[in-house]
Design a protein around this motif. Sequence first.
Motif, PDB file in Angstrom:
ATOM      1  N   LEU A   1      47.511 -16.546  12.732  1.00 18.91           N
ATOM      2  CA  LEU A   1      46.125 -15.769  12.836  1.00 18.91           C
ATOM      3  C   LEU A   1      45.183 -16.790  13.484  1.00 18.91           C
ATOM      4  CD1 LEU A   1      44.665 -13.252  12.107  1.00 18.91           C
ATOM      5  CD2 LEU A   1      44.130 -14.377  10.089  1.00 18.91           C
ATOM      6  N   TYR A   2      44.350 -16.511  14.568  1.00 20.97           N
ATOM      7  CA  TYR A   2      43.487 -17.374  15.261  1.00 20.97           C
ATOM      8  C   TYR A   2      42.099 -16.574  15.196  1.00 20.97           C
ATOM      9  CZ  TYR A   2      47.351 -19.797  17.351  1.00 20.97           C
ATOM     10  OH  TYR A   2      48.258 -20.798  17.741  1.00 20.97           O
ATOM     11  N   ALA A   3      41.008 -17.619  15.220  1.00 24.17           N
ATOM     12  CA  ALA A   3      39.661 -17.018  15.396  1.00 24.17           C
ATOM     13  C   ALA A   3      39.383 -17.283  16.664  1.00 24.17           C
ATOM     14  CB  ALA A   3      38.887 -17.873  14.337  1.00 24.17           C
ATOM     15  N   VAL A   4      38.962 -16.345  17.552  1.00 27.98           N
ATOM     16  CA  VAL A   4      38.809 -16.397  18.965  1.00 27.98           C
ATOM     17  C   VAL A   4      37.122 -15.883  19.003  1.00 27.98           C
ATOM     18  CG1 VAL A   4      39.406 -15.373  21.133  1.00 27.98           C
ATOM     19  CG2 VAL A   4      41.059 -15.843  19.453  1.00 27.98           C
ATOM     20  N   PRO A   5      36.543 -16.778  19.762  1.00 26.79           N
ATOM     21  CA  PRO A   5      34.944 -16.306  20.048  1.00 26.79           C
ATOM     22  C   PRO A   5      35.140 -15.213  20.820  1.00 26.79           C
ATOM     23  CG  PRO A   5      35.375 -18.695  20.272  1.00 26.79           C
ATOM     24  CD  PRO A   5      36.779 -17.966  19.973  1.00 26.79           C
ATOM     25  N   ALA A   6      34.249 -14.077  20.676  1.00 30.04           N
ATOM     26  CA  ALA A   6      34.095 -12.938  21.473  1.00 30.04           C
ATOM     27  C   ALA A   6      33.570 -13.098  22.825  1.00 30.04           C
ATOM     28  CB  ALA A   6      32.862 -11.907  20.757  1.00 30.04           C
ATOM     29  N   ALA A   7      32.996 -14.127  23.110  1.00 32.04           N
ATOM     30  CA  ALA A   7      32.977 -14.755  24.540  1.00 32.04           C
ATOM     31  C   ALA A   7      34.326 -14.890  25.310  1.00 32.04           C
ATOM     32  CB  ALA A   7      32.110 -15.729  24.662  1.00 32.04           C
ATOM     33  N   ASP A   8      35.278 -15.198  24.531  1.00 26.24           N
ATOM     34  CA  ASP A   8      36.541 -15.688  25.183  1.00 26.24           C
ATOM     35  C   ASP A   8      37.473 -14.442  25.300  1.00 26.24           C
ATOM     36  OD1 ASP A   8      35.517 -18.183  25.450  1.00 26.24           O
ATOM     37  OD2 ASP A   8      36.658 -19.027  23.609  1.00 26.24           O
ATOM     38  N   ALA A   9      37.023 -13.336  24.857  1.00 21.07           N
ATOM     39  CA  ALA A   9      38.115 -12.031  24.586  1.00 21.07           C
ATOM     40  C   ALA A   9      37.335 -11.238  25.588  1.00 21.07           C
ATOM     41  CB  ALA A   9      38.029 -11.480  23.488  1.00 21.07           C
ATOM     42  N   VAL A  10      38.245 -10.313  26.085  1.00 11.63           N
ATOM     43  CA  VAL A  10      37.716  -8.995  27.015  1.00 11.63           C
ATOM     44  C   VAL A  10      37.668  -7.821  26.196  1.00 11.63           C
ATOM     45  CG1 VAL A  10      38.142  -7.814  29.127  1.00 11.63           C
ATOM     46  CG2 VAL A  10      39.010 -10.162  28.892  1.00 11.63           C
ATOM     47  N   VAL A  11      36.460  -7.147  26.330  1.00  6.67           N
ATOM     48  CA  VAL A  11      36.165  -6.233  25.181  1.00  6.67           C
ATOM     49  C   VAL A  11      35.943  -5.042  26.095  1.00  6.67           C
ATOM     50  CG1 VAL A  11      34.654  -5.021  23.325  1.00  6.67           C
ATOM     51  CG2 VAL A  11      35.490  -7.489  23.415  1.00  6.67           C
ATOM     52  N   THR A  12      36.534  -3.785  26.058  1.00  6.39           N
ATOM     53  CA  THR A  12      36.403  -2.552  26.947  1.00  6.39           C
ATOM     54  C   THR A  12      36.332  -1.466  26.006  1.00  6.39           C
ATOM     55  OG1 THR A  12      37.844  -3.543  28.642  1.00  6.39           O
ATOM     56  CG2 THR A  12      37.395  -1.242  28.581  1.00  6.39           C
ATOM     57  N   PRO A  13      34.867  -1.079  26.090  1.00  9.31           N
ATOM     58  CA  PRO A  13      34.560  -0.029  25.296  1.00  9.31           C
ATOM     59  C   PRO A  13      35.036   1.445  25.457  1.00  9.31           C
ATOM     60  CG  PRO A  13      32.548  -1.171  25.854  1.00  9.31           C
ATOM     61  CD  PRO A  13      33.571  -1.512  26.672  1.00  9.31           C
ATOM     62  N   LEU A  14      35.492   2.056  24.451  1.00 11.94           N
ATOM     63  CA  LEU A  14      36.101   3.355  24.592  1.00 11.94           C
ATOM     64  C   LEU A  14      34.886   4.627  23.998  1.00 11.94           C
ATOM     65  CD1 LEU A  14      39.649   2.764  22.928  1.00 11.94           C
ATOM     66  CD2 LEU A  14      39.046   2.828  25.339  1.00 11.94           C
ATOM     67  N   THR A  15      35.341   5.913  24.333  1.00 13.73           N
ATOM     68  CA  THR A  15      34.482   6.997  23.846  1.00 13.73           C
ATOM     69  C   THR A  15      35.083   7.464  22.577  1.00 13.73           C
ATOM     70  OG1 THR A  15      33.756   7.451  26.105  1.00 13.73           O
ATOM     71  CG2 THR A  15      33.404   8.971  24.592  1.00 13.73           C
ATOM     72  N   PRO A  16      34.588   6.970  21.335  1.00 14.92           N
ATOM     73  CA  PRO A  16      35.471   7.545  20.276  1.00 14.92           C
ATOM     74  C   PRO A  16      34.726   8.967  19.711  1.00 14.92           C
ATOM     75  CG  PRO A  16      33.392   6.159  19.562  1.00 14.92           C
ATOM     76  CD  PRO A  16      33.640   6.343  21.185  1.00 14.92           C
ATOM     77  N   LEU A  17      35.417   9.712  18.971  1.00 15.34           N
ATOM     78  CA  LEU A  17      35.100  10.827  18.360  1.00 15.34           C
ATOM     79  C   LEU A  17      33.808  10.484  17.562  1.00 15.34           C
ATOM     80  CD1 LEU A  17      35.299  13.865  17.445  1.00 15.34           C
ATOM     81  CD2 LEU A  17      36.722  12.955  15.621  1.00 15.34           C
ATOM     82  N   ASP A  18      33.781   9.477  16.708  1.00 14.66           N
ATOM     83  CA  ASP A  18      32.718   9.096  15.874  1.00 14.66           C
ATOM     84  C   ASP A  18      31.935   8.210  16.622  1.00 14.66           C
ATOM     85  OD1 ASP A  18      30.874   8.528  14.009  1.00 14.66           O
ATOM     86  OD2 ASP A  18      32.311   7.503  12.583  1.00 14.66           O
ATOM     87  N   LEU A  19      30.756   8.891  17.214  1.00 15.60           N
ATOM     88  CA  LEU A  19      29.907   7.712  18.019  1.00 15.60           C
ATOM     89  C   LEU A  19      29.153   6.767  17.185  1.00 15.60           C
ATOM     90  CD1 LEU A  19      28.336  10.444  20.592  1.00 15.60           C
ATOM     91  CD2 LEU A  19      30.497   8.805  20.750  1.00 15.60           C
TER      92      LEU A  19
END
Length: 366
Positions: free
Chosen positions: A172-190
């Motif tokens: 298990l690793y702690a990865v800074p959010a700045a080092d990850a790629v985050v692609t938002p989705l359109t969820p049912l629950d906004l």
Amino acid sequence: MTQPLDLLYSETEDDLRAAVRALLADRAGHQTLLDRIETDDPYVPGLWKSLAGDIGAAGLLVPEELGGQGASHREAAVVLEELGRAVTPLPYLTSAVVATETLLGLAGQGGPAAELLAALASGERVAILAVPFSTAPQPAAAGTGFVSEGPVRGVADAVAADVFLASRPDGLYAVPAADAVVTPLTPLDLTRPLAVVDPGSAGGTRLADGEAARAAVRRGLLAGAGLLASEQLGLAERCLEETVRHTRERHQFNRPVGSFQALKHRMAQLWLDLVGARAAARAAADALATGDPDAPLTVAVAQAYCSKVAVRAAEECVQLHGGIGMTWEHPAHLALKRAKSDQVALGSAGRHQDAIAALTDLPAPE
């Protein structure tokens, strides 16, 4: 001898409830939420700081010696009841419960896990476990664990994260959010954003390896599933309250529609369902708080029951409000979408029913 479950609320819990409810009424009313979901960012500015830092809700599960409040799952459940009532978009379940509980499973080792835990308890940082929000506490197949290689789809509250807890084959690793790629989705629950998260296959700080990592993730997901029942309880209670209020005020044929026998029966049955949901949710919170060895069973029962009650309460809220309940201007649709998304979060009712069968040695019929 197993300690009997305590399903009642303490004075401290009632005081906490009052503080959280007052904050949400002032800062995150339904009109505010309706306005926020029209934007790309549903989170109310400054609300997380007020709840997590000023009230101290983010550190309820964290012992005082690690920088937290030294409370328990019972108090965290009360916070989630209020967040469920208001359908509030905050990363409380995902960060202050799931990620925090995961790190608590490693805090005894000290080092990076304990340091990150202190930051989460103060509300200064938000950590998100990089697994699909539908992941149940028990792996789908023996030996699979919770390892995700490559991008992870359907991670809840990923857009609010400062750090991701990534479960890789070697730990298990702690990865800074700045080092990850985050692609938002359109969820049912906004009100609970989802995203695809790619934490990468290297980098970050290793928190644990092997079975210790898998056990920590399982602990976090179990606590999340158990306390999700309290969010569902709060949502269902608010739906019933609003429905009763509306049917008292709405008149047809010179009579309140709530006086019609058919509607009385529907609301009475829903109230009975809520009584059962409250008992199940409180039992799960108390079992987690006391470290009851039967906590996995109690949590599975709570999720299998409460998820269905929340959906039914939200559906009745929409239907018994009549035409106004079908409009975007009325908040009933927020509750229904949250209830439907929660129904598959941290394991569906069917998955938890399978867990109940396995834990009680009652296999399903072939």
